[in-house]
Design a protein around this motif. Sequence first.
Motif: not given
Length: 256
Positions: A9-16
Motif C-alpha cells: 500500500k505504501f509503494i502504491l501511495s508514495s512518491t519522490n
Amino acid sequence: MYQILSYIKFILSSTNQHGVHSPFVYNFVTKCLYNRTKYDAYKALYTYRKKLKKSKTKIEVIDLGEGSKLLKTNQRRVSKMIRNSSSSFKNAKLLFKTTKYFNFKTILELGTSLGMGTYAMAIADTSSKIISIEGCPNTLGFTNSYLRQYNLKHLSFINGDFQSTIQKLNEDKFDCVFIDGHHNKKSTINYFESLLSKTHNNTVFVFDDIYWSKGMTEAWAYIKAHPSVSVTVDTFHLGYVFFRKEQAKEHFKIRV
C-alpha cells in the motif's frame, strides 16, 4: 503479513521529490533523504554492525515493550539481535544524514538496544549531547561497554522504563527525539504526548517501525492528526514529525 500488505500500500501511495511542493520538505527530501554522498562514517557504521553480527555474546533480555517478532526467548545472541531487533544499516544511515542535515545539538533516544542508531547519531556530530534510555539493564550494560571503546563523551545512558524516566529529565527542550522501543499504540502515544512539552518550533520527532503492527500504524495516524503537528514524512520504516508553525499541515509518503 500485515507489514507486507502495508508495504504494498505504501509503494502504491508514495512518491519522490517530484510530488512535493513544500520548499521545506522538498529540501529535506532532496538534500537529506536523497543525499548520495558516500560519507566515511558509513564505513564506521558498517564495521560497527559487522562486529556485532560476529559477536558470540548472549544477553538475558528483559522486554518492557512488545518484544521481538522473531526472537522469542529471553536468552538472545547479540548476532541475532543485530539482525532482527536493531536499527538496520539503511535506517542508521538515514539517522546519520538527518542528524547532520538539521545539526541537532540535543537528542533524546528511547530504546538504545545495541546502539546502532545511537552510534549513527553520535558520529554525525560530536558536539551534540545525546541521552539514550534503555529499559533492559543487561542490553544497556553490553551496549554501554561496547560503545565505550569509541570514546564518545557526548553520549549518556539511562536505564529505566521510558515513561517514568521522561518525567525526571532535566532538559527543557530537545532538537530531536528518536523513539524506537515499546512498539504498541498506547505507549507510543503516551511517550509522544509526554515529550510535547520538550519541543520547540524546529524539533524533529523520528518514530521507528510505524508499520510494525496495526496498533503502531494507528498510533502514527493519531500523531499525524495531532493539532501540534504540522508536517509528517513517512518513509515506511521511519516516520518524521515536524512542529513548524509556519508550515501548512501536510503529510507526505516518500520512497527512500
